[in-house]
Structures are given as structure tokens and as C-alpha cells.
Scaffold this active site. Structure first.
Site, short mmCIF file in Angstrom:
data_model
loop_
_atom_site.label_atom_id
_atom_site.label_comp_id
_atom_site.label_asym_id
_atom_site.label_seq_id
_atom_site.Cartn_x
_atom_site.Cartn_y
_atom_site.Cartn_z
N ASP A 180 0.84 -1.21 0.00
CA ASP A 180 0.00 0.00 0.00
C ASP A 180 0.87 1.25 0.00
OD1 ASP A 180 -2.05 -1.69 0.10
OD2 ASP A 180 -2.82 -1.05 2.08
N ASP A 199 0.82 4.21 -2.70
CA ASP A 199 0.54 5.61 -2.35
C ASP A 199 1.66 6.53 -2.80
OD1 ASP A 199 -1.83 4.94 -1.30
OD2 ASP A 199 -1.16 4.93 0.80
N SER A 207 -33.03 -6.72 -21.40
CA SER A 207 -32.94 -7.55 -20.20
C SER A 207 -33.39 -8.97 -20.58
CB SER A 207 -33.78 -6.97 -19.07
OG SER A 207 -35.12 -6.95 -19.46
N LEU A 208 -33.49 -9.85 -19.59
CA LEU A 208 -33.75 -11.25 -19.92
C LEU A 208 -35.09 -11.70 -19.36
CD1 LEU A 208 -30.24 -12.67 -18.97
CD2 LEU A 208 -31.10 -12.14 -21.24
N GLU A 232 -24.02 -18.54 -16.02
CA GLU A 232 -23.33 -17.45 -15.33
C GLU A 232 -24.14 -17.04 -14.11
OE1 GLU A 232 -22.75 -14.23 -18.10
OE2 GLU A 232 -22.05 -15.59 -19.65
N LYS A 244 -26.15 -14.58 -11.85
CA LYS A 244 -26.90 -13.35 -12.12
C LYS A 244 -26.60 -12.38 -10.98
CE LYS A 244 -31.34 -11.60 -13.60
NZ LYS A 244 -31.42 -10.47 -12.71
N ASP A 246 -26.55 -9.21 -8.69
CA ASP A 246 -27.58 -8.24 -8.32
C ASP A 246 -26.96 -6.85 -8.23
OD1 ASP A 246 -30.01 -7.34 -7.71
OD2 ASP A 246 -30.11 -8.20 -5.69
N ARG A 272 -27.92 1.45 -18.32
CA ARG A 272 -28.81 0.84 -19.30
C ARG A 272 -29.93 1.80 -19.68
NH1 ARG A 272 -33.41 -2.42 -18.37
NH2 ARG A 272 -33.97 -3.48 -20.25
N TYR A 288 -19.70 -9.38 -18.57
CA TYR A 288 -20.25 -10.64 -19.09
C TYR A 288 -20.78 -10.60 -20.52
CZ TYR A 288 -24.33 -8.25 -17.13
OH TYR A 288 -25.29 -7.32 -16.80
N LYS A 317 -34.44 -17.40 -11.65
CA LYS A 317 -34.46 -16.67 -10.38
C LYS A 317 -34.50 -17.67 -9.22
CE LYS A 317 -34.76 -12.18 -11.26
NZ LYS A 317 -35.92 -11.45 -10.96
N CYS A 347 -66.85 -1.71 10.98
CA CYS A 347 -65.88 -1.04 10.11
C CYS A 347 -64.94 -0.18 10.96
CB CYS A 347 -66.61 -0.16 9.11
SG CYS A 347 -65.50 0.89 8.16
N CYS A 369 -65.87 3.70 9.90
CA CYS A 369 -67.14 4.38 10.22
C CYS A 369 -67.94 3.66 11.30
CB CYS A 369 -67.99 4.54 8.96
SG CYS A 369 -68.63 2.97 8.35
N CYS A 416 -67.48 -3.25 4.30
CA CYS A 416 -68.29 -2.20 4.89
C CYS A 416 -69.17 -1.70 3.75
CB CYS A 416 -67.41 -1.07 5.42
SG CYS A 416 -68.36 0.42 5.76
N CYS A 469 -69.59 5.69 4.13
CA CYS A 469 -68.33 5.46 4.85
C CYS A 469 -67.23 6.28 4.19
CB CYS A 469 -67.96 3.98 4.82
SG CYS A 469 -66.34 3.66 5.56
S1 IVH Z 1 -26.76 -10.92 -19.91
C1 IVH Z 1 -28.72 -9.61 -23.75
N1 IVH Z 1 -25.47 -11.88 -17.82
O1 IVH Z 1 -29.64 -9.22 -15.28
C2 IVH Z 1 -28.04 -10.08 -22.52
N2 IVH Z 1 -27.12 -10.21 -17.43
O2 IVH Z 1 -32.57 -9.47 -16.73
C3 IVH Z 1 -28.12 -9.12 -21.42
N3 IVH Z 1 -27.34 -9.55 -15.09
O3 IVH Z 1 -30.14 -6.45 -17.35
C4 IVH Z 1 -27.74 -9.49 -20.09
N4 IVH Z 1 -25.78 -10.88 -14.29
O4 IVH Z 1 -28.40 -6.27 -15.48
C5 IVH Z 1 -26.43 -11.02 -18.25
N5 IVH Z 1 -24.22 -12.78 -16.09
C6 IVH Z 1 -25.16 -11.93 -16.52
C7 IVH Z 1 -25.85 -11.09 -15.63
C8 IVH Z 1 -26.85 -10.24 -16.13
C9 IVH Z 1 -26.68 -9.95 -13.98
C10 IVH Z 1 -28.44 -8.55 -15.07
C11 IVH Z 1 -28.34 -7.50 -16.14
C12 IVH Z 1 -29.56 -7.66 -17.00
C13 IVH Z 1 -30.47 -8.48 -16.13
C14 IVH Z 1 -31.26 -9.45 -17.00
#
Ligand code: IVH
Length: 669
Positions: free
Chosen positions: A34, A38, A83-84, A112, A114, A116, A135, A221, A309, A403, A406, A421, A426
């Protein structure tokens, strides 16, 4: 030091510091101490001060932030950021795989995690980071370059001098969030509920030194233009991005079949708690990019990937009380009052128990330990009482008979489980009018769903329209409410203030005068310009306008004669609500003027209401059914039978592209 020497040393130091960043933040190993880091950084800062012309925008000194912008500019994505589609179980994953096989393919997949967080797009030219964008709505995002430069795991300079766009997730590690929240608590600031909100809040800061302090991170990704680099599979593109210096998640895995997908999901569902960052599922992508290309896209999603999910998490808490609320229809709902618990990033204090039968079936008693479930953004629910945790002190549930608003006797509709009610007087009946008042076509106050208005009514915060404008008084209580943090309260209060200057037609529609829909409200506002002018008209005068019949004219007249209504309007005037027509004048346009159109299917980049509002501004009229009188039909994804009818009647058809180009020409997008 000469200019030449300084240039050389700056390049050397930048390289050392970027290599150190890469080792530490991408590879998670350190190659220098470090102190060394620095001291190199300080040397570079000093040189840049002495030779300001040599200070590059991509210098590692910029990672500490300091650049303050005054507003976010927009960046249009060259390729939309989609999005997916979500899937929740094995069957849905199998259906996804089968759909692909039916198209004649035998796919392998990449699984992969997902992440958050918040997705971002990053552009490099000749190996240098040029822009970072959110996005946004998928078509245009916000320029967050100044903040993106502070993310240490994102290279400012790539290992090859190429021009490229990559996409990935910006996120905040669990530990970073916990630390940030500890500090916020000490400073009396509100807690950030989950890493996604914390990330979104951090990258939307105008001052980049705030983002720099938040220690954001990335997982990259997605490569939007793989063919430009001779890449043929998703897995290769991950490897390629890794070789350029990006942080690519090591858990990504090439899999051959459904059973390997399922074991990946199982593995990471188990490991999820122990990962240093939050994930909410697994993304499954077809590996072969040719296959991806021929599978293509729907208007919203790629057909070659899904997001699985994870199932909801359950946690235990105590049922402290059951309280009753009245809905806009007079329906009574029992609600669980819970000891606050954190489930998947949000604090749960209350959950609906729907009706008496629901509570009896679950045999919930006040004082019970209960399990609570919450999936993603879904409303929390009480799953069951933990019978083994009872100690005899629990109080049985008792349905109320009167209720809570009233006091009238409650009863049920024939054959139904809910109590109502039925008192027409009322005060709870006002909820409906209040919901209408704030709704999208009326005063359009963002953040006021039906449920929220019911809650505010039951809590006594809002009982009549003017109370909306005094909500500020309850600020402290609001922050405490389920799903309401500091930020959403601020947003709501701001939306209320903004709505005060709405054009007159919104207020006229919002007041709920019998027979006045949004179109009539607009006509009246355009004709009479002010509410006083409208209120001064006789029934006969009102009828002079072509679309106003005798019944409507009478309703309007009566409304403004009523003393209560007069008082309401005076009160609203005093509160600063605009009572004048300030709307857009119609703009002449030959292509659209007096044309009849129909929208069918989903348009990916804009809601139907918005399309109608814009086209109507140019004199076009929307209608809900296609006939020989229709001039053009706008067709989105999954159109209904109207599309076929338009073809049969040989009506001009506008697809998304055509609509987009016209809106672009009109400078509406
Ligand atoms: S692929 C067209 N890969 O999840 C492909 N998305 O509902 C676009 N996310 O909007 C996304 N991890 O914000 C992809 N390994 C991953 C991801 C990922 C998180 C998010 C991303 C996207 C949403 C999909």
C-alpha cells in the site's frame, strides 16, 4: 525535469499503478505494498500538477474522483441493452431448451451468476476507456463516465490497443454495503436496503468522489459485437474480455445439457450466502453465437438466454398484532404487524393476511413465531405459524364486526370470503376518488399506487384531496412504512410538488366530475383555459361545444354549483395547484393530422399511452379497433387479430422501426 522526461515518467507511473490495480482488484493478489502504491500515486499527482498538459483523462489519479458534473447527459446505445426473461423452475428451463431444439439446434450453454447490481456499458477506443453508461430504458442510458473511472476493477487502459464495447454489472460487495450502512447509521442517514439500490445511488452521483468512496466493483459478461473480433461463442467472448484485463466471473461455466444446468443452479443456490456479493439467480445463455444470431430477439428479450431466479428465502419473525384496514371498495383486510426483519435486502414490517379464512386456515395467533417469504420485488407473505414455538401466551385471532373507519356493521357478499363495509357514506369510499385523483391520466403523481393510497387513508394521513399536499407533515412516519425509505418519500413528495403545475385538464379529470373522461377534460381545458371560466358557464353555454351533450353539461354545471366543491377548489387554489390550461398546442403535421390510427402488440421502446399522447399532439386520433376508416396500424410484438385485419383491409402498417424513425423525425425521441 524536462517535458520529455516528465512524459516518460508519467507513462511509467501510470503503468505501474494500473498494473497494481489490476493485480489487486481483478486478480485479487497484490504485487506492491500500500505504501509503495501511495507513493507512486503521489509522485504521479505531483507531476500532473507540474505538467498539467500531460495529465490524461484516463490517469489512475482520476480513480479517486473529484470531477463534478452538473447534469447527466444521455448516451444512445448502438445496440439496445435488453434484459432477460425470467424463469422460475425446472419446467421453464426445459421449455426454453426445447424451444431451441425445435428450431433444429443442439445447443451447449454457458451458465453465469446473475449478479444483483446495475448493468453498464463501457466503450474503449484504442484501448482507452472513453465512456460508461447506464442501461436506462435500453435505448438510451445516462453518461456515468466520471463515476465509472473510479471503479478500480474496470481497466482505464486495456491490455490491447483495440476499440470495443463491453457490458457487465456494476455492483457493491456485501461487506462494502454493510460498512457503508454502519457509517450512514452513525451519521443519522437512512439505511440502503440492498446492494442494487446502493449501486444505483452511487453511480448516479454528480460528484465522482462520492462514487469513488463507495468502492463499486464490476463483473463483465457481455460483448455486443463479438464478430468484429472473430469470436464464435459466448465462452470465448468471456475469455477474450478476461484477456483484455476485464474482471470476468470465475464461476461462469460451459455446460452441455439440462442436467448440468440444474446442478450448476443447485450448487450456487447452496453457495450463494457465502459469496462476497449478492446474486439473485443464474443466467443461461446459448454458447454458439451463430445460433444466438439466428434465434434472434423478441421486442424485449433475446431468444437465446433466460434468467433463472432463485426461490424466495424464508425467515422467522414474531407476529405482534393483526390490524384491519379498509380498501377502496369497502373490503376489509387483516394485516400482520411483524417484528421488523430483513428478507433479501428489504425490511419487512407488515404483510397482508387477505381475509378471515386465510388467517383461520393458517391458525395464526398474535404472539406466534411465523415464517415470512419474499421473492425479489414480490410482496412479502406470511407462510405459516411455527407451532413448536408456541408457549401458551399467544392470543387467538378475532375477526372484527364493525368497520374500523365508520363503525358500521360488516357483512359478506353472497358466497364470498371477504368482509365489507357496505355503508355508502363510509369515508373509506373516498379512497377510490383519491386513487383516481393521483392516477396517471389525472394528476399523474408518481409513487402513489392503489395500495399506498389505501395505507395512507387507513393511517389517517390522507382522507381528502387537499391532505395530499400536506403529506410532508407525516414525513417521519412515512419513512418508517414498509417499502418506504428516505429516498422514496423524497421522490413522492417531489412528485406531489411537481404535479401542482399540471395543466388544467389533469385536474379536471382528477376531480372525478361525472362523465368527464380524460379526452373531455382536455377539450374543456382547451376551450375555457381556466377553471373559473369553465365554472362560470351555464348549461346552455356548455352545450355549445360539439362533444358536450345535455347530461354532461348538467353534470359540469351542478359540480361547480355545489358548495363543497367550490370550497375544495378554493382550497386547492390556495395550495398552489395550477388551474389554467398550459398544455401543448397541437402541432400541424400532414402525415398525422386528422389521421386515425390503432396500436396493437407491445412496442419495445415506448408505452402505448405515450405513443397515443405524442401522435395526438400532431392531430392524429387513436382508436381501439381497425376498420376501413383506419389510416395506419402500429404493430408491435405479439400483435392481436387487429394485425391480420389491417393486412386484410390493406391498411398502412407501421412496424417499430417506422414508428421510431417518425418519432425521431418529430424529435420526440
Ligand atoms: S446478460 C442480452 N449476464 O440481469 C443479454 N445479465 O434481466 C443481457 N445480469 O439487465 C444481459 N448478471 O443487469 C447477463 N451474467 C449476466 C448477468 C446479467 C446480472 C443482469 C443484467 C440484466 C439483467 C437481465
Amino acid at each position: 525535469m524536462t517535458l520529455e522526461e516528465a512524459k516518460k515518467r508519467i507513462a511509467e507511473l501510470s503503468q505501474i499503478l494500473e498494473d497494481a490495480n489490476y493485480s489487486y482488484y481483478v486478480l485479487a493478489e497484490s504485487n506492491i505494498t500500500d505504501q509503495e502504491f501511495d507513493s507512486y500515486l503521489r509522485e504521479l499527482e505531483d507531476l500532473e500538477k507540474e505538467f498539467p498538459l500531460l495529465a490524461k483523462s484516463n490517469s489512475p489519479t482520476k480513480r479517486v474522483g473529484g470531477l463534478v458534473i452538473d447534469k447527466f447527459s444521455k448516451i444512445k446505445h448502438q445496440i439496445p441493452m435488453l434484459s432477460l426473461p425470467d424463469v422460475f423452475n425446472e419446467e421453464e428451463i426445459k421449455a426454453f431448451d426445447e424451444r431451441i431444439r425445435k428450431s433444429g439446434y443442439n445447443p451447449t450453454y454457458v451458465c453465469e451468476l446473475k449478479i444483483d447490481g446495475v448493468s453498464g456499458s463501457f466503450h474503449y477506443e484504442d484501448g482507452n476507456l472513453i465512456t460508461g453508461a447506464t442501461r436506462g430504458d435500453g435505448i438510451t442510458g445516462e453518461d456515468i463516465t466520471h463515476n465509472v473511472r473510479t471503479i478500480k476493477s474496470l481497466p482505464l487502459k486495456l491490455k490491447k490497443k483495440i476499440s470495443i464495447e463491453v457490458r457487465g454489472e456494476i455492483y457493491m460487495a456485501k461487506e462494502t454495503l454493510a460498512k457503508l450502512n454502519r457509517e450512514r447509521e452513525l451519521n443519522g442517514e437512512g439505511i440502503l436496503q440492498n446492494p442494487r439500490n446502493a449501486t444505483a445511488g452511487s453511480i448516479r452521483q454528480l460528484d465522482s468522489s462520492v462514487a469513488a468512496k463507495r468502492n463499486l466493483d464490476t463483473w463483465i459478461y457481455h460483448l455486443p459485437n463479438p464478430l468484429d473480433y472473430g469470436i464464435k461463442t459466448q465462452y470465448e467472448s468471456l475469455e477474450f474480455m478476461k484477456s483484455l484485463g476485464f474482471k470476468v466471473n470465475p464461476c461462469n461455466r460451459l455446460v452441455k445439457n439440462i442436467s448440468e444446468i440444474l446442478s450448476y443452479i443447485h450448487e450456487y443456490n447452496e453457495k450463494r450466502e457465502s459469496l462476497p456479493y449478492d446474486i439473485d439467480g443464474v443466467v443461461i445463455k446459448v454458447n454458439d453465437l451463430n445460433m444466438q444470431q439466428s434465434l434472434g430477439f423478441t421486442s424485449k428479450y433475446p431468444r437465446w438466454a433466460v434468467a433463472y431466479k432463485f426461490p424466495a428465502l424464508e425467515v422467522l419473525t414474531k407476529l405482534k398484532d393483526i390490524v384491519f384496514t379498509v380498501g377502496r371498495t369497502g373490503r376489509i383486510t387483516p394485516n400482520a404487524v411483524l417484528d421488523p426483519v430483513l428478507v433479501m435486502g428489504s425490511t419487512i414490517r407488515r404483510a397482508s393476511l387477505h381475509n378471515e379464512d386465510y388467517v383461520r386456515e393458517k391458525d395464526l395467533r398474535i404472539g406466534d413465531v411465523v415464517s415470512i417469504r419474499k421473492a425479489g420485488d414480490v410482496i412479502p407473505e406470511v407462510v405459516e405459524a411455527k407451532l413448536e414455538r408456541r408457549n401458551g401466551s399467544e392470543r387467538p385471532f378475532k375477526m372484527i364486526e364493525n368497520c374500523p373507519i365508520c363503525g358500521s356493521k360488516l357483512s359478506k357478499k353472497e358466497g364470498q370470503v371477504d368482509h365489507y363495509c357496505f355503508n355508502p357514506l363510509c369515508p373509506a369510499k373516498h379512497i377510490e376518488g383519491l386513487i383516481h385523483y393521483v392516477s396517471r391520466h389525472a394528476m399523474n403523481i408518481d409513487g402513489f399506487g392503489e395500495k399506498i393510497m389505501e395505507d395512507f387513508f387507513n393511517l389517517g394521513f390522507i382522507r381528502k384531496i387537499p391532505d395530499i399536499y400536506h403529506l410532508e407533515k407525516h414525513r417521519k412516519d412515512l419513512i418508517e412504512l414498509e417499502g418506504f425509505g428516505n429516498k422514496s418519500v423524497d421522490n413522492l413528495l417531489e412528485a406531489i410538488t411537481i404535479s401542482k403545475s399540471n395543466s388544467l385538464e389533469r385536474l379536471l379529470f382528477g376531480l372525478g366530475i361525472g362523465g368527464i373522461g380524460d379526452k373531455t377534460a382536455l377539450l374543456l381545458a382547451k376551450t375555457y383555459k381556466t377553471i373559473d371560466e369553465l365554472a362560470s358557464k351555464s348549461v346552455l353555454e356548455l352545450q355549445e361545444k360539439k362533444d358536450i351533450g345535455p347530461i354532461l353539461a348538467n353534470n359540469i354545471y351542478e359540480y361547480f354549483q355545489n358548495e363543497e366543491n367550490q370550497k375544495l377548489i378554493e382550497e386547492l387554489k390556495e395550495l398552489g395547484i395550477n388551474m389554467t390550461y398550459t398544455g401543448e398546442e397541437e402541432v400541424e403535421n400532414d402525415l398525422l393530422n386528422e389521421k386515425k390510427f390503432v396500436v396493437t402488440g407491445t412496442i419495445s421502446f415506448m408505452g402505448r399511452d405515450e405513443i397515443e399522447r405524442i401522435l395526438e399532439k400532431y392531430g392524429a386520433h387513436s382508436s381501439s379497433s381497425v376498420s376501413s376508416k383506419t389510416d395506419f396500424v402500429i404493430v408491435g410484438d405479439n400483435p392481436g387479430s387487429k394485425y391480420q385485419k389491417a393486412i386484410d383491409l390493406k391498411i398502412d402498417i407501421w412496424d417499430e422501426e417506422k414508428l421510431r424513425s417518425i418519432l425521431e423525425e418529430l424529435k420526440e425521441i
